[in-house]
Design an enzyme around this catalytic site. Sequence first.
Site, PDB file in Angstrom:
ATOM      1  N   ASN A 259       0.921  -1.332   0.017  1.00 26.60           N
ATOM      2  CA  ASN A 259       0.065   0.054   0.107  1.00 26.60           C
ATOM      3  C   ASN A 259       0.789   1.140  -0.041  1.00 26.60           C
ATOM      4  O   ASN A 259       1.587   1.561   0.988  1.00 26.60           O
ATOM      5  CB  ASN A 259      -0.910   0.068   1.223  1.00 26.60           C
ATOM      6  CG  ASN A 259      -1.678   1.286   1.268  1.00 26.60           C
ATOM      7  OD1 ASN A 259      -2.666   1.392   0.792  1.00 26.60           O
ATOM      8  ND2 ASN A 259      -1.204   2.307   2.234  1.00 26.60           N
ATOM      9  N   GLU A 260       0.842   2.105  -1.055  1.00 24.15           N
ATOM     10  CA  GLU A 260       1.352   3.258  -1.224  1.00 24.15           C
ATOM     11  C   GLU A 260       2.778   3.154  -0.878  1.00 24.15           C
ATOM     12  O   GLU A 260       3.632   4.073  -0.324  1.00 24.15           O
ATOM     13  CB  GLU A 260       0.902   4.396  -0.190  1.00 24.15           C
ATOM     14  CG  GLU A 260      -0.717   4.708  -0.580  1.00 24.15           C
ATOM     15  CD  GLU A 260      -0.959   5.733   0.403  1.00 24.15           C
ATOM     16  OE1 GLU A 260      -0.640   6.387   1.290  1.00 24.15           O
ATOM     17  OE2 GLU A 260      -2.205   6.284   0.027  1.00 24.15           O
TER      18      GLU A 260
ATOM     19  N   ASN B 200      -5.591   4.775  -4.532  1.00 23.34           N
ATOM     20  CA  ASN B 200      -6.031   5.568  -3.543  1.00 23.34           C
ATOM     21  C   ASN B 200      -6.166   6.922  -4.160  1.00 23.34           C
ATOM     22  O   ASN B 200      -5.038   7.612  -4.348  1.00 23.34           O
ATOM     23  CB  ASN B 200      -4.953   5.738  -2.440  1.00 23.34           C
ATOM     24  CG  ASN B 200      -4.669   4.199  -1.711  1.00 23.34           C
ATOM     25  OD1 ASN B 200      -5.526   3.237  -1.969  1.00 23.34           O
ATOM     26  ND2 ASN B 200      -3.850   4.053  -1.005  1.00 23.34           N
TER      27      ASN B 200
ATOM     28  N   TYR C 149      -7.019  16.225  -1.002  1.00 24.80           N
ATOM     29  CA  TYR C 149      -5.516  16.603  -0.916  1.00 24.80           C
ATOM     30  C   TYR C 149      -4.969  17.419  -2.234  1.00 24.80           C
ATOM     31  O   TYR C 149      -4.101  17.907  -2.129  1.00 24.80           O
ATOM     32  CB  TYR C 149      -4.673  15.267  -0.839  1.00 24.80           C
ATOM     33  CG  TYR C 149      -4.892  14.504   0.664  1.00 24.80           C
ATOM     34  CD1 TYR C 149      -4.435  15.056   1.635  1.00 24.80           C
ATOM     35  CD2 TYR C 149      -5.259  13.434   0.773  1.00 24.80           C
ATOM     36  CE1 TYR C 149      -4.852  14.639   3.106  1.00 24.80           C
ATOM     37  CE2 TYR C 149      -5.647  12.674   1.786  1.00 24.80           C
ATOM     38  CZ  TYR C 149      -5.307  13.421   3.099  1.00 24.80           C
ATOM     39  OH  TYR C 149      -5.268  12.672   4.240  1.00 24.80           O
TER      40      TYR C 149
END
Length: 680
Positions: free
Chosen positions: A414-415, A468, A474
């Site tokens: 993840n990321e 995501n 953001y």
Amino acid sequence: MFRKVLFFIVIMSVQNLCVAQVSFLQNRENINLTEWSFRKGRLNYAEKFSVMENDWEKVKVPHTYSMDAIEDIGYYKGDAWYRTLVEVPASMAQERIFIRFEGVGQEAQVFVNEKRIGKHVGGYSAFCFEITDLVKHGQKNLIAVKVNNSPNFKRIPVDDNLFNHYGGIYRPVTIFSTPKYNISPQHQASSGVFVELKGLDKKTAKLEIRTHVSNTSDQKKAQLKYTIKDAKGKKVLSFVESLDQSEPNHMVSSTFEIKKPVLWNGRKNPHLYTVEAELVNGDFVDKVVQTFGIRTYSVDANKGFILNNEPYRLYGVCKHQEWKQFGPAVSDENLIKDMELIDEIGATALRLSHYQHSNTTYDLSDKKGILTWAEIPFVHDYSGREGKNAKQQLTELITQNYNHPSIFVWGLWNEVRAYNSPDEPCVILTKELNALAHELDKTRITTSASDRGMTSNMGNISDLQAWNKYFGWYYGKYEDMATWLDKFHTKYPDRKIGISEYGIGGNIYHQDRSKLEKPNGNFFPEQEQSYYHELTWKILKDRPYVWGSFIWNMFDFSVAGWNRGGISSLNHKGLVTFDRETKKDAFYFYKANWSEEPVLYIAERRNANRKLQTTIKVYTNLNEAIELHVNGKQVAVQNQKSDVNIMKFENVELSEGKNIIAVFSKGKALKDGVIWTVQK
């Protein structure tokens, strides 16, 4: 690529789910170790009998020593010790004895009667040690565990920028016994029984069952007896395998067929078969009971997710394991509550972020028919030295959860960002993890969650890719989700696109959208969160090529060091508050769109100070007239016109002081009400 997959196993009855214990221990004599002495800090020789516990705290497991991560900014990271005395019954004297931990954060060294029996590194998977030769019958045995949650660049995750690294024995601990000739509980701390779909048509399901057996007795011959039952407990078939064990550990493979199979079909029909595996050696019997389901799935770049050869929309939530009241040291009652809320909202899919969760959660996903994304904590940053542990944790995740029909993908990262080149250690490790996942499980596919662009050094290594995306929070505008999806679906028509995270913060104590301070300010109005989800869900709903979408997050959760949205150390993006006491408006919006349960809910209800003329917004999935009453008088009637189940009553006149607002369905079968005030 069109990839078909199976599935199958493991779920307990509701009665057994109330016991914090995995299903394959139910038929073995066992002791649940709940009472412990605890002390935080670095101690020498705390595994010794001679250590006095006068200044030790008495605690119950599940337990964490990291509640300061929730209560304050920053938290203790270091050593802690747990000790308990246990008398092993005489009935276990002629058997093999094991101790199993379902999860210890983040590293554990285990001692039995002052002898170190092993170490486990990784805070989310189970581990099991045999302690037969160390146990003394007829007297108290000392179990001591040294726990540490300090950063370790050789362990994933390498830092806690995304979620807290809680310390403690925060899941159940069990001592249990088996005959000397057993179905091995030490095969990666799994059940030792694995069921795999090998072929399927309308008339027959062909399956393979693999059972890992272990023998320390002088007897080499035994029988493996299998009994298969359907969801109603009716016997489907039985068969026997004869064993002549020449090796101490061996995997026994058998094939069988189920005629006219009933498929595990998500929320429509999560049908579960049961397999009873009995290893019989003379008068000794070791029995493991599991359940399994039969299914196929694939993912199509245009049609999205396909379950049992039919399109099946995957929409759902992400979930962390912690509660405000308990941190990660939750009970089965807490886990059941979480899954009931996920079931209530009508989710068809669940992403279990960002690590292996409790076995109970996977069991409940099986039972409720919720397709589940399971993953390892390879997140955000990397050190280049965590490869061995990442492979260990992936092996444990897959082996311990291999039989859950709800799990459809193994998440690899993840990321994690490789900014410089495709040869960075994290890229090489991802390729190795992908190969390992397919070696361990030839039936499922892999996925990962990227916060980079459509192409990146880390991207598109796993079988599926998801992104995501936090448009409007953001970066950019909320509407950019549609632009991004359409642009890249057109540019890469053969690429399967999923949204692994989307969401914004929402604080139920903030009710003025004009004061919004995103993304790192101190004011996150609940109405803004609702507005974002109303807009974003319509974008996703209208694009069936999105193979899956997951809200970040189902529940608010703690991130030590964060100071956003008016409550420190908290990520406010949940649909339900951290303490599980309040379902936010956005929860009811999704319930009105996802659930088959009738919904009639007045939104923005906590915005209780109103003007004389106001708008009343209602979430409802009822296809009938809705009446609005103000102070006991009907003032309007509307029928549903929105394709995302939003109804608005504009320019409603209120009175000074208190106003009773109520909505009714036709015939008054369903109603909701609030009290709002207009200041004089």
